[in-house]
Design a protein around this motif. Structure first.
Motif, PDB file in Angstrom:
ATOM      1  N   ALA A 203      37.580  38.845  35.813  1.00  0.00           N
ATOM      2  CA  ALA A 203      36.871  39.672  36.799  1.00  0.00           C
ATOM      3  C   ALA A 203      35.528  39.065  37.167  1.00  0.00           C
ATOM      4  N   VAL A 204      34.788  38.568  36.180  1.00  0.00           N
ATOM      5  CA  VAL A 204      33.480  37.972  36.436  1.00  0.00           C
ATOM      6  C   VAL A 204      33.613  36.728  37.302  1.00  0.00           C
ATOM      7  N   LEU A 205      34.562  35.857  36.941  1.00  0.00           N
ATOM      8  CA  LEU A 205      34.729  34.613  37.697  1.00  0.00           C
ATOM      9  C   LEU A 205      35.214  34.870  39.119  1.00  0.00           C
ATOM     10  N   VAL A 206      36.166  35.778  39.275  1.00  0.00           N
ATOM     11  CA  VAL A 206      36.693  36.079  40.604  1.00  0.00           C
ATOM     12  C   VAL A 206      35.605  36.672  41.500  1.00  0.00           C
ATOM     13  N   ASN A 207      34.761  37.521  40.954  1.00  0.00           N
ATOM     14  CA  ASN A 207      33.674  38.100  41.731  1.00  0.00           C
ATOM     15  C   ASN A 207      32.689  37.025  42.198  1.00  0.00           C
ATOM     16  N   ARG A 208      32.404  36.064  41.309  1.00  0.00           N
ATOM     17  CA  ARG A 208      31.497  34.980  41.667  1.00  0.00           C
ATOM     18  C   ARG A 208      32.109  34.100  42.758  1.00  0.00           C
TER      19      ARG A 208
ATOM     20  N   ASN B  88      36.004  23.699  56.582  1.00  0.00           N
ATOM     21  CA  ASN B  88      37.288  24.226  56.128  1.00  0.00           C
ATOM     22  C   ASN B  88      37.645  23.688  54.748  1.00  0.00           C
ATOM     23  N   LEU B  89      37.270  22.445  54.483  1.00  0.00           N
ATOM     24  CA  LEU B  89      37.523  21.867  53.163  1.00  0.00           C
ATOM     25  C   LEU B  89      36.708  22.596  52.102  1.00  0.00           C
ATOM     26  N   ALA B  90      35.482  23.000  52.466  1.00  0.00           N
ATOM     27  CA  ALA B  90      34.668  23.771  51.522  1.00  0.00           C
ATOM     28  C   ALA B  90      35.324  25.104  51.188  1.00  0.00           C
ATOM     29  N   VAL B  91      35.936  25.727  52.190  1.00  0.00           N
ATOM     30  CA  VAL B  91      36.677  26.975  51.953  1.00  0.00           C
ATOM     31  C   VAL B  91      37.864  26.711  51.036  1.00  0.00           C
TER      32      VAL B  91
ATOM     33  N   LEU C 258      39.708  27.450  43.351  1.00  0.00           N
ATOM     34  CA  LEU C 258      39.175  27.911  42.063  1.00  0.00           C
ATOM     35  C   LEU C 258      39.856  29.187  41.569  1.00  0.00           C
ATOM     36  N   PHE C 259      40.416  29.972  42.486  1.00  0.00           N
ATOM     37  CA  PHE C 259      40.999  31.247  42.101  1.00  0.00           C
ATOM     38  C   PHE C 259      42.259  31.068  41.257  1.00  0.00           C
ATOM     39  N   SER C 260      43.170  30.224  41.719  1.00  0.00           N
ATOM     40  CA  SER C 260      44.479  30.112  41.068  1.00  0.00           C
ATOM     41  C   SER C 260      44.403  29.689  39.601  1.00  0.00           C
ATOM     42  N   PRO C 261      43.634  28.646  39.232  1.00  0.00           N
ATOM     43  CA  PRO C 261      43.562  28.272  37.811  1.00  0.00           C
ATOM     44  C   PRO C 261      43.039  29.400  36.924  1.00  0.00           C
TER      45      PRO C 261
ATOM     46  N   MET D 181      47.597  40.948  38.695  1.00  0.00           N
ATOM     47  CA  MET D 181      46.544  39.992  38.332  1.00  0.00           C
ATOM     48  C   MET D 181      46.364  38.926  39.410  1.00  0.00           C
ATOM     49  N   LEU D 182      47.483  38.421  39.924  1.00  0.00           N
ATOM     50  CA  LEU D 182      47.382  37.464  41.029  1.00  0.00           C
ATOM     51  C   LEU D 182      46.773  38.127  42.265  1.00  0.00           C
ATOM     52  N   ALA D 183      47.124  39.402  42.435  1.00  0.00           N
ATOM     53  CA  ALA D 183      46.655  40.118  43.616  1.00  0.00           C
ATOM     54  C   ALA D 183      45.151  40.299  43.601  1.00  0.00           C
ATOM     55  N   VAL D 184      44.560  40.388  42.424  1.00  0.00           N
ATOM     56  CA  VAL D 184      43.107  40.551  42.352  1.00  0.00           C
ATOM     57  C   VAL D 184      42.405  39.381  43.027  1.00  0.00           C
ATOM     58  N   ALA D 185      42.831  38.159  42.711  1.00  0.00           N
ATOM     59  CA  ALA D 185      42.230  36.977  43.332  1.00  0.00           C
ATOM     60  C   ALA D 185      42.533  36.938  44.826  1.00  0.00           C
ATOM     61  N   TRP D 186      43.784  37.209  45.172  1.00  0.00           N
ATOM     62  CA  TRP D 186      44.188  37.190  46.569  1.00  0.00           C
ATOM     63  C   TRP D 186      43.438  38.263  47.354  1.00  0.00           C
ATOM     64  N   LEU D 187      43.238  39.432  46.708  1.00  0.00           N
ATOM     65  CA  LEU D 187      42.530  40.525  47.360  1.00  0.00           C
ATOM     66  C   LEU D 187      41.080  40.143  47.652  1.00  0.00           C
TER      67      LEU D 187
END
Length: 586
Positions: free
Chosen positions: A172-177, A234-237, A243-246, A291-297
């Motif tokens: 949660a902390v990493l995804v928020n960042r 776009n590459l920066a995006v 970073l989300f998937s790992p 859990m995957l949806a949290v990052a995607w969301l």
């Protein structure tokens, strides 16, 4: 989640479809809880040797039926949800287009056309994705996740559930960042796309000039630089996206490791059965999507929030021109201009000052003057394209400030020096203001504009496509088609803004003769540099530095010393020289 609050107006409007989708999702989540529990009982029954083949077949058939029902329900709720999201795209594009049509020229100087197109396409798409994929992801992950957690805690083991959830706070902390970083980078990438759109649009619009000056390589280099900057954004995006998937995969792996380790120990100590552990791992499999949806969301929400900020910035731009609600009289009325003074900016010099003209119904007013004298400014004020602060313009007894804006502009038909034609047939371009006009009416307007013969010589006549901005036609043909378009509208006031500059003298004379024959049905304002177009005007005003320096009829002004007399003598001499040179070319 702020973007969901910002889109609350749309969710309230489409609450039935969204609520229906959520109710079906609840049923789907409940049905999905049954198969893992059934599998757990089957495993325990097989281990204990207490399950028959017939019962096993019935259980398998029941689970298959549940999966079919879940499959069908998911189709229904996705259709409802994504149908509502698609409607949002239509609503936003319609709102933006309506908003653009009510803006003054100042708005389009602040927002280039390429930027407007980017916000109306890419940004709207991102917001639609938030209202569709975002709601789906949030609803599905929350409902499914909560339902699975309740069953795992109440039916199997709360200790094992707590153990499996230990990696979640880190995620949660990493995804928020990462979400905050994504918002910033996505905003920059959308701005870069706007710049790319603007460069593309301007280059394509000026393709003739680019070729004429041999600037193809220069334009290509400029486009490459903008495209490279857009690619970097776009590459920066993409880097932030990556970073989300790992993080999610690592969280899922750690959760399963803790589940198998702790669950194996609990099976060995007899706290839970092997079937319970099997059911728990199957339920944990259902937790993979939440859990995957949290990052995607987070990804969708931040994209949508950045896009909505850009769209909302346009929608919050209030029109500079706001009309009243007073209707205009049905009969033709005198047009009165009483402009005390007008400045484009407070610190600028006067663009217009002390302009007082009264134009009776059916009369013709000529406006002349050197470049920069205020002719175009006067036209913009007359059409209420910019706001007059000191003075008044009246149609009969109705002031321009009190009149309904749409009704005011409908009283005028304007033909500019550089007319715009759409990529449609000639007939459709002429009938732009009156789509229901008959072919006979279209041809009559074309005849009055002296373009009918030219049209009939084209391969497909009135059905000939004119290409982008009328690229297949000459300047004079485009002007005359625009005049035909204005005549077909039958507005009470016809304005020709140097609209005969690209036609020869004989054609100009015939067009003006045709207009004079119908003079009693409309008031005419002719702005011209070629003074022969003003010979039949009831009154001519000559502007210089925003003020009226001369006024009168043509025959009076050519007798009075001044700019009009000098320009008339110059044009007469020019015409004589051209006539003298023609035989030599033969």
């Amino acid at each position: 989640m702020k973007v969901f609050w910002q889109l609350g107006w749309f969710f309230k409007r489409e609450w039935r479809r969204y609520l229906g989708a959520m109710i079906i999702l609840v049923f789907v989540s409940v049905f999905e809880l049954i198969p893992p529990m059934a599998v757990g009982h089957v495993v325990d029954g097989v281990v204990a040797g207490e399950i028959s083949t017939e019962l096993l077949m019935w259980l398998l058939a029941g689970m298959l039926a549940i999966w079919v029902v879940v499959y069908l329900l998911r189709i229904v709720w996705r259709v409802w949800l994504f149908g509502a999201a698609a409607e949002l795209g239509t609503v936003l594009r319609n709102r933006l287009y309506d908003h653009f049509t009510r803006q003054s020229p100042h708005f389009f100087r602040r927002y280039p056309s390429g930027d407007i197109m980017a916000r109306s396409t890419n940004d709207v798409k991102a917001v639609v994705m938030t209202a569709g994929e975002g709601v789906l992801t949030a609803g599905d992950s929350i409902i499914t996740g909560v339902a699975v957690l309740i069953v795992m805690v109440s039916q199997i083991s709360w200790q094992l559930t707590l153990l499996a959830l230990l990696p979640m706070p880190v995620m949660a902390v990493l995804v928020n960042r990462f979400g905050r970083r994504l918002h910033h980078t996505f905003t920059e990438s959308q701005a870069a796309f706007s710049e790319l759109s603007e460069v593309s649009q301007s280059s394509l619009s000026a393709v003739r000039m680019v070729r004429a000056f041999g600037l193809e390589q220069h334009q290509m280099n400029q486009f490459n630089q903008v495209a490279d900057r857009t690619g970097e954004k776009n590459l920066a995006v993409a880097r932030v996206d990556a970073l989300f998937s790992p993080v999610i995969q690592g969280t899922i792996g750690a959760s399963f490791f803790l589940t198998v380790s702790g669950g194996g120990y609990m099976v060995a100590t007899g706290e839970i059965s092997l079937g319970d552990l099997t059911a728990f791992t199957l339920y944990q499999g259902l937790m993979i999507w939440p859990m995957l949806a949290v990052a995607w969301l987070f990804n969708i929400i931040e994209r949508g929030r950045a896009a909505w900020t850009r769209i909302d910035a346009l929608l919050q731009e209030q029109p500079d021109i706001v009309g009243g609600d007073t209707p205009l009289p049905d009969t033709m009325q005198p047009l009165t201009l009483a402009i005390e003074q007008f400045k484009w900016q407070p610190d600028d010099s006067f663009a217009l000052k002390d302009i007082h003209v009264t134009l009776p119904p059916g009369a013709m007013l000529g406006i002349a003057g050197p470049v920069g004298s205020g002719k175009s400014t006067l036209l913009q004020l007359l059409l209420h394209l910019t706001q007059l602060e000191k003075g008044d313009i009246r149609y009969g007894d109705v002031s321009i400030a009190e009149a309904d804006l749409s009704s005011w502009r409908q009283r005028f038909a304007v033909v500019t020096q550089t007319p715009f034609l759409f990529s449609r047939s000639i007939a459709e371009n002429i009938a732009l203001g009156r789509p229901d006009a008959t072919q006979a009416e279209i041809e009559q307007a074309a005849t009055l504009a002296c373009i009918d013969e030219d049209i009939r010589q084209l391969p497909h006549g009135y059905q000939t496509a004119v290409g982008e901005k009328g690229i297949t036609l000459s300047g004079g043909q485009k002007q005359r088609i625009s005049i035909a378009r204005a005549l077909l509208v039958e507005a009470e006031c016809l304005i020709l803004d140097d609209a005969l500059s690209a036609v020869d003298g004989d054609t100009e004379h015939r067009i003006l003769q045709n207009l004079q024959q119908h003079q009693h049905t409309r008031t005419t304002i002719v702005i011209a540099h070629r003074l022969s177009a003003l010979e039949n005007a009831d009154e001519i005003v000559v502007l210089s530095h925003g003020q009226i320096r001369e006024r009168g009829q043509h025959r009076q002004l050519i007798q009075q010393p001044g700019w009009y007399q000098e320009m008339h003598q110059y044009q007469q001499l020019e015409a004589a020289l051209e006539a003298d040179e023609e035989p030599r070319h033969d």
